[in-house]
Scaffold this motif. Structure first.
Motif, PDB file in Angstrom:
ATOM      1  N   LEU A 225      -1.626   0.637  -5.912  1.00 18.66           N
ATOM      2  CA  LEU A 225      -0.764  -0.146  -4.989  1.00 18.66           C
ATOM      3  C   LEU A 225       0.497  -0.374  -5.726  1.00 18.66           C
ATOM      4  CD1 LEU A 225      -3.550  -2.852  -3.742  1.00 18.66           C
ATOM      5  CD2 LEU A 225      -2.695  -0.835  -2.748  1.00 18.66           C
ATOM      6  N   GLY A 226       1.451  -1.133  -4.851  1.00 15.01           N
ATOM      7  CA  GLY A 226       2.542  -1.563  -5.638  1.00 15.01           C
ATOM      8  C   GLY A 226       3.026  -2.640  -5.321  1.00 15.01           C
ATOM      9  N   TYR A 227       4.176  -3.320  -6.289  1.00 12.35           N
ATOM     10  CA  TYR A 227       4.654  -4.698  -5.764  1.00 12.35           C
ATOM     11  C   TYR A 227       6.035  -4.558  -5.093  1.00 12.35           C
ATOM     12  CZ  TYR A 227       1.543  -6.070  -9.858  1.00 12.35           C
ATOM     13  OH  TYR A 227       0.683  -6.291 -10.613  1.00 12.35           O
ATOM     14  N   ILE A 228       6.310  -5.694  -4.404  1.00  9.25           N
ATOM     15  CA  ILE A 228       7.476  -5.672  -3.522  1.00  9.25           C
ATOM     16  C   ILE A 228       8.610  -5.607  -4.513  1.00  9.25           C
ATOM     17  CG2 ILE A 228       8.989  -6.698  -1.978  1.00  9.25           C
ATOM     18  CD1 ILE A 228       6.193  -7.745  -0.703  1.00  9.25           C
TER      19      ILE A 228
ATOM     20  N   VAL B 195       0.809  -1.250   0.023  1.00  4.68           N
ATOM     21  CA  VAL B 195      -0.180  -0.037   0.045  1.00  4.68           C
ATOM     22  C   VAL B 195       0.890   1.229  -0.135  1.00  4.68           C
ATOM     23  CG1 VAL B 195      -1.887   1.350   1.166  1.00  4.68           C
ATOM     24  CG2 VAL B 195      -1.692  -1.355   1.269  1.00  4.68           C
ATOM     25  N   GLY B 196       0.706   2.048  -0.970  1.00  2.49           N
ATOM     26  CA  GLY B 196       1.611   3.261  -1.082  1.00  2.49           C
ATOM     27  C   GLY B 196       0.897   4.310  -0.660  1.00  2.49           C
ATOM     28  N   GLU B 197       1.677   5.533  -0.259  1.00  3.10           N
ATOM     29  CA  GLU B 197       0.970   6.654   0.534  1.00  3.10           C
ATOM     30  C   GLU B 197       0.199   7.258  -0.210  1.00  3.10           C
ATOM     31  OE1 GLU B 197       4.104   9.411   1.370  1.00  3.10           O
ATOM     32  OE2 GLU B 197       5.336   7.851   2.843  1.00  3.10           O
ATOM     33  N   GLU B 198      -0.089   7.234  -1.737  1.00  8.77           N
ATOM     34  CA  GLU B 198      -1.034   7.809  -2.242  1.00  8.77           C
ATOM     35  C   GLU B 198      -2.390   7.067  -2.620  1.00  8.77           C
ATOM     36  OE1 GLU B 198       1.005   9.184  -5.868  1.00  8.77           O
ATOM     37  OE2 GLU B 198       2.244  10.718  -4.955  1.00  8.77           O
ATOM     38  N   SER B 199      -2.240   5.762  -2.264  1.00 12.05           N
ATOM     39  CA  SER B 199      -3.250   4.849  -2.586  1.00 12.05           C
ATOM     40  C   SER B 199      -4.522   5.263  -1.925  1.00 12.05           C
ATOM     41  CB  SER B 199      -2.927   3.642  -1.955  1.00 12.05           C
ATOM     42  OG  SER B 199      -4.133   2.731  -2.087  1.00 12.05           O
ATOM     43  N   PRO B 200      -5.579   5.190  -2.402  1.00 12.46           N
ATOM     44  CA  PRO B 200      -7.102   5.711  -1.956  1.00 12.46           C
ATOM     45  C   PRO B 200      -7.404   4.980  -0.769  1.00 12.46           C
ATOM     46  CG  PRO B 200      -7.274   4.929  -3.919  1.00 12.46           C
ATOM     47  CD  PRO B 200      -5.735   4.951  -3.694  1.00 12.46           C
TER      48      PRO B 200
ATOM     49  N   SER C  82      -6.023 -14.504  -9.874  1.00 16.73           N
ATOM     50  CA  SER C  82      -5.128 -14.737 -10.870  1.00 16.73           C
ATOM     51  C   SER C  82      -4.245 -13.610 -11.261  1.00 16.73           C
ATOM     52  CB  SER C  82      -6.119 -14.901 -12.145  1.00 16.73           C
ATOM     53  OG  SER C  82      -6.616 -13.643 -12.621  1.00 16.73           O
ATOM     54  N   PRO C  83      -3.159 -13.673 -12.149  1.00 19.31           N
ATOM     55  CA  PRO C  83      -2.360 -12.594 -12.448  1.00 19.31           C
ATOM     56  C   PRO C  83      -2.924 -11.606 -13.038  1.00 19.31           C
ATOM     57  CG  PRO C  83      -1.247 -14.868 -13.037  1.00 19.31           C
ATOM     58  CD  PRO C  83      -2.779 -14.954 -12.698  1.00 19.31           C
ATOM     59  N   ALA C  84      -3.734 -11.838 -13.747  1.00 17.77           N
ATOM     60  CA  ALA C  84      -4.606 -10.547 -14.617  1.00 17.77           C
ATOM     61  C   ALA C  84      -5.361  -9.709 -13.501  1.00 17.77           C
ATOM     62  CB  ALA C  84      -5.751 -11.012 -15.511  1.00 17.77           C
ATOM     63  N   ALA C  85      -6.084 -10.405 -12.565  1.00 22.91           N
ATOM     64  CA  ALA C  85      -6.882  -9.747 -11.422  1.00 22.91           C
ATOM     65  C   ALA C  85      -5.975  -9.051 -10.320  1.00 22.91           C
ATOM     66  CB  ALA C  85      -7.751 -10.823 -10.565  1.00 22.91           C
ATOM     67  N   ILE C  86      -4.808  -9.586 -10.251  1.00 25.31           N
ATOM     68  CA  ILE C  86      -3.900  -8.908  -9.284  1.00 25.31           C
ATOM     69  C   ILE C  86      -3.654  -7.648  -9.843  1.00 25.31           C
ATOM     70  CG2 ILE C  86      -1.538  -8.938  -8.403  1.00 25.31           C
ATOM     71  CD1 ILE C  86      -1.941 -12.024  -7.861  1.00 25.31           C
ATOM     72  N   ASP C  87      -3.145  -7.702 -11.285  1.00 20.82           N
ATOM     73  CA  ASP C  87      -2.745  -6.291 -11.948  1.00 20.82           C
ATOM     74  C   ASP C  87      -3.702  -5.471 -12.138  1.00 20.82           C
ATOM     75  OD1 ASP C  87      -0.424  -5.401 -13.297  1.00 20.82           O
ATOM     76  OD2 ASP C  87      -1.750  -5.452 -14.881  1.00 20.82           O
ATOM     77  N   ARG C  88      -5.128  -5.822 -12.139  1.00 19.16           N
ATOM     78  CA  ARG C  88      -6.362  -4.733 -12.267  1.00 19.16           C
ATOM     79  C   ARG C  88      -6.350  -4.017 -10.911  1.00 19.16           C
ATOM     80  NH1 ARG C  88      -8.932  -9.007 -15.317  1.00 19.16           N
ATOM     81  NH2 ARG C  88      -9.976  -9.536 -13.487  1.00 19.16           N
ATOM     82  N   PHE C  89      -6.169  -4.886  -9.864  1.00 17.58           N
ATOM     83  CA  PHE C  89      -6.480  -4.489  -8.387  1.00 17.58           C
ATOM     84  C   PHE C  89      -5.392  -3.555  -8.109  1.00 17.58           C
ATOM     85  CE2 PHE C  89      -6.334  -4.993  -3.765  1.00 17.58           C
ATOM     86  CZ  PHE C  89      -7.965  -4.809  -3.535  1.00 17.58           C
ATOM     87  N   VAL C  90      -4.055  -3.545  -8.334  1.00 19.07           N
ATOM     88  CA  VAL C  90      -3.132  -2.864  -8.156  1.00 19.07           C
ATOM     89  C   VAL C  90      -3.076  -1.507  -8.925  1.00 19.07           C
ATOM     90  CG1 VAL C  90      -0.610  -2.640  -8.428  1.00 19.07           C
ATOM     91  CG2 VAL C  90      -1.380  -4.594  -7.554  1.00 19.07           C
TER      92      VAL C  90
ATOM     93  N   GLU D 197     -14.018  -2.399   3.894  1.00 15.93           N
ATOM     94  CA  GLU D 197     -14.343  -1.388   2.719  1.00 15.93           C
ATOM     95  C   GLU D 197     -13.666  -1.702   1.576  1.00 15.93           C
ATOM     96  OE1 GLU D 197     -14.534   2.768   3.874  1.00 15.93           O
ATOM     97  OE2 GLU D 197     -13.800   2.019   5.962  1.00 15.93           O
ATOM     98  N   LEU D 198     -12.651  -2.794   1.524  1.00 16.16           N
ATOM     99  CA  LEU D 198     -12.070  -3.161   0.272  1.00 16.16           C
ATOM    100  C   LEU D 198     -12.861  -4.287  -0.610  1.00 16.16           C
ATOM    101  CD1 LEU D 198      -8.373  -3.371   1.441  1.00 16.16           C
ATOM    102  CD2 LEU D 198      -9.373  -0.972   0.659  1.00 16.16           C
ATOM    103  N   ASP D 199     -13.922  -4.651   0.149  1.00 15.37           N
ATOM    104  CA  ASP D 199     -14.515  -6.120  -0.385  1.00 15.37           C
ATOM    105  C   ASP D 199     -15.179  -5.654  -1.669  1.00 15.37           C
ATOM    106  OD1 ASP D 199     -13.682  -7.273   1.803  1.00 15.37           O
ATOM    107  OD2 ASP D 199     -15.641  -7.505   2.719  1.00 15.37           O
ATOM    108  N   GLU D 200     -15.720  -4.494  -1.978  1.00 17.36           N
ATOM    109  CA  GLU D 200     -16.447  -4.174  -3.105  1.00 17.36           C
ATOM    110  C   GLU D 200     -15.552  -4.283  -4.124  1.00 17.36           C
ATOM    111  OE1 GLU D 200     -19.864  -1.203  -4.899  1.00 17.36           O
ATOM    112  OE2 GLU D 200     -19.420  -1.291  -2.906  1.00 17.36           O
ATOM    113  N   VAL D 201     -14.457  -2.964  -4.249  1.00 12.88           N
ATOM    114  CA  VAL D 201     -13.631  -3.015  -5.118  1.00 12.88           C
ATOM    115  C   VAL D 201     -12.935  -4.421  -5.712  1.00 12.88           C
ATOM    116  CG1 VAL D 201     -11.591  -2.363  -3.689  1.00 12.88           C
ATOM    117  CG2 VAL D 201     -11.902  -1.631  -6.187  1.00 12.88           C
ATOM    118  N   ALA D 202     -12.467  -5.135  -4.430  1.00 11.31           N
ATOM    119  CA  ALA D 202     -11.963  -6.357  -4.712  1.00 11.31           C
ATOM    120  C   ALA D 202     -12.689  -7.541  -5.437  1.00 11.31           C
ATOM    121  CB  ALA D 202     -11.432  -6.932  -3.485  1.00 11.31           C
ATOM    122  N   ALA D 203     -13.962  -7.420  -5.171  1.00 14.94           N
ATOM    123  CA  ALA D 203     -14.969  -8.406  -5.820  1.00 14.94           C
ATOM    124  C   ALA D 203     -14.904  -8.044  -7.404  1.00 14.94           C
ATOM    125  CB  ALA D 203     -16.330  -8.295  -5.114  1.00 14.94           C
ATOM    126  N   GLU D 204     -14.991  -6.724  -7.542  1.00 12.08           N
ATOM    127  CA  GLU D 204     -15.064  -6.155  -8.861  1.00 12.08           C
ATOM    128  C   GLU D 204     -13.858  -6.535  -9.846  1.00 12.08           C
ATOM    129  OE1 GLU D 204     -15.535  -1.898  -9.050  1.00 12.08           O
ATOM    130  OE2 GLU D 204     -17.803  -2.077  -8.436  1.00 12.08           O
TER     131      GLU D 204
END
Length: 591
Positions: free
Chosen positions: A293-296, A225-230, A280-288, A238-245
């Protein structure tokens, strides 16, 4: 039994138990057994390292380097492309690509043959709109079957050929295995292409969608989670809805290096927190992307490679540098400059920290880093890249040279002008001089755990024979077949070896069973050829489990197979090998 026999049998029982248990690598188990044998005095100190100088050990090492040369030349890739275009029926596809795999396995290591053909098979599955689970297991079995045809096709044949020279019968040459091996390979290939693939559980095809590995579910991944993340300051629910999408499950939260288990759902998200995702990889990329967000390790990657980052999916073979180690232990980020983004084990997520999960053979890893480095590091770690990246020809215009040098060695060895080990050394030197296998790849090409296994178990096999242990086992087998024709003993030996190979390393199986085969032949006053050939066939036929042969482990993760899936096609295949192989053995090598 005398004391020495009891000690040797106890050592081998321990070896078998530990290999079946699978907690420790087989080379370490073999070294521990050798050390125990030395302490107990059943292995003389003067013969402790005799196995490392044994011709079989040297030939196995050289064959692996030659396999790398044939891969580097690009010839294999072009052949595979010609027969796998994704438009054929499943049976035709398996027959063609499996036939290529079987043919390649006659002249190169069958693990290497499968490694080259897996991405082609997966891409064909994408084009055809079907699951790769339908064809990956048949491809694995086809490459195993092909290895039975020649002396260098599989290490057990090399081991048996060396035993045959001291058995008083025929000294097996390069093509001595062909009559029996070819009959079994052809019958087996026809079976898996027409019937075998239909025995794979239907749910495997349903779980693996046409997107297959590029959309594989079951990854456990970690993002920062970056400092500029909403989402900074928001409660976890509260993350459940956007995660489900995005098609993501937020499975946990890591703060200051510790995972908040039960408290995670009541926590507010802070900058610097790590979210544990299942997707899945594609879903992770969409969510990030949607939540900034960012990758380690992403900042480091971009500093070193600019904006050019890539995701790569690789499967971990047993015995690779990652097998049994976590990403932190292997220092993937600090030493190799890549990030382990996610891990999938038979399509099932893990509840542990991604970088701390001990990686196992058959796991599929999602890696992040610069494209060039991903390919280089995958090769250094001994993993197999699943996504097809063109498989570029690394030594343009040298395919015919690579094939010609190898063919010359085969001719020299098969005609008896030069010993096989010497001929293969000549090929390796020529490959290095012509840069078909660059010098830096020579030692990387060798599967050192197999070399150590052979070097450690050969002295123990000698101890088993010299203490009378093999004679004791042989008398028991002869007793089982008492009152029946001698061919019944051959059948029992074939079945017993095949059963051992399903749960043990096939090299270890051959080393133990070959001396027993020779003793059985002596007890029955028969030629040893048929008995040794039965061991060669049985040691190569590991179709019931994913642990009997490394090829079966390689396809386990990408195919989404479970442990119990293999016997469905493997059992009838093994019965067919016995039905075809036993008459062929008795015809070609009469008792």
């Amino acid at each position: 039994m005398n004391v020495d026999q009891i000690v040797v049998f106890a050592i081998f029982f321990g070896v078998f138990a530990l290999l079946i248990y699978g907690r420790w690598r087989y080379d370490l188990v073999a070294l521990g057994a050798l050390f125990t044998g030395l302490l107990a005095g059943v292995v003389p100190v003067s013969k402790a390292f005799a196995g490392f100088g044994h011709p079989a050990t040297m030939i196995v090492a050289m064959v692996l380097v030659v396999s790398r040369g044939l891969m580097n030349s690009g010839a294999v890739h072009h052949i595979a492309r010609l027969v796998a275009d994704g438009t054929q029926s499943v049976s035709r596809h398996i027959l063609l690509l499996g036939g290529v795999g079987a043919a390649l396995s006659t002249v190169m290591n069958n693990v290497a043959a499968l490694a080259m053909l897996m991405p082609v098979d997966i891409e064909s599955a994408h084009k055809a709109g079907r699951s790769p689970a339908v064809s990956l297991m048949p491809l694995s079995f086809a490459t195993i079957l092909g290895g039975m045809v020649t002396m260098i096709g599989t290490p057990p044949n090399i081991i048996i050929a060396q035993f045959s020279r001291d058995a008083g019968g025929t000294a097996f040459g390069f093509f001595s295995f062909a009559p029996v091996g070819l009959a079994c390979a052809i019958a087996g290939l026809v079976f898996i292409a027409l019937i075998g693939w239909r025995l794979i559980p239907k749910q495997r095809a349903a779980v693996n969608s046409p997107q297959a590995l590029l959309d594989m579910k079951g990854y456990t991944a970690e993002v920062v989670v970056g400092e500029e993340s909403p989402i900074v300051g928001k409660m976890m629910p509260e993350l459940d809805e956007v995660a489900a999408e995005a098609g993501v499950v937020v499975a946990g939260l890591v703060r200051r290096g510790k995972r908040l288990a039960g408290r995670a759902r009541r926590a507010k998200v802070r900058a610097g927190d790590i979210l544990v995702l299942e997707a899945s990889p594609a879903a992770i990329d969409r969510f990030v992307g949607s939540l900034k967000l960012g990758y380690i390790g992403e900042d480091r990657h971009r500093r070193e490679a600019g904006a050019d980052l890539s995701l790569s999916e690789v499967v971990v073979p047993r015995g690779s540098r990652l097998d049994g180690r976590s990403a932190d232990e292997a220092r993937l980020l600090s030493s190799y400059g890549i990030t382990l983004l996610g891990i999938s084990r038979q399509g099932k997520p893990s509840r542990e920290r991604v970088r701390r999960i001990p990686i196992q053979g058959g796991d599929v890893l999602l890696l992040l880093g610069p494209p060039d480095r991903l390919a280089e590091v995958s090769a250094r770690l001994g993993t197999l890249t699943l996504a097809d990246r063109g498989l570029t020809v690394t030594r343009h215009g040298r395919a015919w040279l690579a094939v010609g040098l190898f063919a010359a060695a085969v001719v020299l060895a098969s005609t008896g002008l030069v010993p096989l080990a010497v001929a293969l050394i000549g090929v390796v030197v020529a490959y290095a001089v012509t840069d078909i296998v660059p010098p830096r790849q020579l030692y990387e090409s060798i599967d050192w755990p197999v070399v150590v296994l052979l070097g450690a178990l050969i002295p123990l096999g000698t101890a088993l024979e010299e203490t009378g242990g093999t004679a004791l086992l042989a008398s028991g087998l002869v007793g089982l077949s008492a009152g029946f024709p001698a061919w019944v003993a051959v059948m029992i030996l074939l079945a017993a070896t095949m059963s051992l190979s399903d749960v043990l390393n096939n090299n270890a199986t051959a080393l133990v069973a070959a001396p027993v085969a020779i003793e059985v032949a002596r007890a029955l006053d028969a030629r040893p050829d048929a008995f040794l050939m039965a061991v060669a066939v049985g040691a190569s036929c590991a179709f019931l489990t994913p642990i009997g042969h490394q090829n079966n482990t390689l396809v386990m993760g990408p195919g989404g197979y479970s442990f119990g899936d293999y016997w469905r096609m493997g059992l009838p295949l093994e019965l067919m090998v016995v039905a075809v192989g036993l008459p062929a053995i008795l015809i070609v090598w009469p008792l």
